[in-house]
Design an enzyme around this catalytic site. Structure first.
Site, PDB file in Angstrom:
ATOM      1  N   ILE A 181       0.867  -1.178   0.000  1.00  0.00           N
ATOM      2  CA  ILE A 181       0.000   0.000   0.000  1.00  0.00           C
ATOM      3  C   ILE A 181       0.904   1.228   0.000  1.00  0.00           C
ATOM      4  O   ILE A 181       1.546   1.529   1.012  1.00  0.00           O
ATOM      5  CB  ILE A 181      -0.925   0.003   1.239  1.00  0.00           C
ATOM      6  N   GLU A 207       4.081  -7.921   2.984  1.00  0.00           N
ATOM      7  CA  GLU A 207       4.373  -8.823   4.110  1.00  0.00           C
ATOM      8  C   GLU A 207       3.930  -8.206   5.427  1.00  0.00           C
ATOM      9  O   GLU A 207       3.321  -8.849   6.276  1.00  0.00           O
ATOM     10  CB  GLU A 207       5.871  -9.124   4.190  1.00  0.00           C
TER      11      GLU A 207
HETATM   12  N1  THU Z   1       7.508  -4.112  -1.529  1.00  0.00           N
HETATM   13  C1  THU Z   1       6.791  -5.032  -0.833  1.00  0.00           C
HETATM   14  O1  THU Z   1       5.567  -4.940  -0.728  1.00  0.00           O
HETATM   15  N2  THU Z   1       7.455  -6.052  -0.262  1.00  0.00           N
HETATM   16  C2  THU Z   1       8.806  -6.224  -0.344  1.00  0.00           C
HETATM   17  O2  THU Z   1       9.337  -7.069   0.344  1.00  0.00           O
HETATM   18  C3  THU Z   1       9.589  -5.399  -1.248  1.00  0.00           C
HETATM   19  C4  THU Z   1       8.942  -4.130  -1.667  1.00  0.00           C
HETATM   20  C5  THU Z   1       6.783  -3.001  -2.151  1.00  0.00           C
HETATM   21  C6  THU Z   1       7.003  -1.662  -1.518  1.00  0.00           C
HETATM   22  C7  THU Z   1       6.706  -0.724  -2.662  1.00  0.00           C
HETATM   23  O3  THU Z   1       5.305  -0.501  -2.695  1.00  0.00           O
HETATM   24  C8  THU Z   1       7.085  -1.501  -3.898  1.00  0.00           C
HETATM   25  O4  THU Z   1       7.196  -2.860  -3.498  1.00  0.00           O
HETATM   26  C9  THU Z   1       8.407  -1.057  -4.518  1.00  0.00           C
HETATM   27  O5  THU Z   1       9.399  -1.031  -3.569  1.00  0.00           O
END
Ligand code: THU
Length: 145
Positions: A46, A58
């Protein structure tokens, strides 16, 4: 872990890509967090116009679960890709690994990284966060907090 359960977690994580709110990075991430009792909590990333309030998939799943009283976790499946197209593994960021460290036994908790049901890999939290710092480091010998 049984293959059918792994496949269910992968399907559930992929289903979360639809809910990902990622208008800035366009990188969609989905997660499916399995409790030891067998319940699955879902999460997506988000994002936010101010950038730093962004929450990873996560942590969304963990915070949903912990806020509902869960403390005992077995595994999490994470999928992610640009525009929701899955071509390679999206490994948890350092902050998310640290949140896992707070609630999970690093030698038991399994992190499933997947592209699809045929292409996935499993890692322990210890494997992805060697020599991590966790609640045990703050535990006092006299039992105090
Ligand atoms: N992101 C995640 O949701 N989980 C991760 O472990 C790595 C990064 C998301 C955060 C952001 O919205 C997008 O990926 C790019 O970094």
């Amino acid at each position: 872990m049984e293959k059918a359960l792994i496949e269910k977690l992968i399907d559930t994580a992929i289903g979360q890509l639809d809910y990902s709110y990622a208008p800035y990075s366009h990188f969609r991430v989905g997660a499916a967090l399995l409790t030891r009792e067998g319940k699955i909590y879902t999460g997506c990333n988000i994002e936010n116009a101010a950038y730093t309030p962004t929450n990873c998939a996560e942590r969304t799943a963990f915070f949903k679960a912990v806020s509902e009283g869960e403390r005992d976790f077995r595994a999490i499946c994470v999928v992610g890709g640009k525009d929701g197209v899955l071509t390679e593994y999206a490994a948890p960021c350092g902050v998310c690994r640290q949140v896992m460290m707070e609630f999970c036994n690093p030698d038991e908790f399994q992190i499933i990284l997947a592209v699809n049901k045929e292409r996935y890999d499993m890692f322990t939290l210890r494997g992805l966060l060697p020599r991590g710092f966790g609640p045990d480091n703050l535990a006092r010998p006299d039992g105090g907090i």
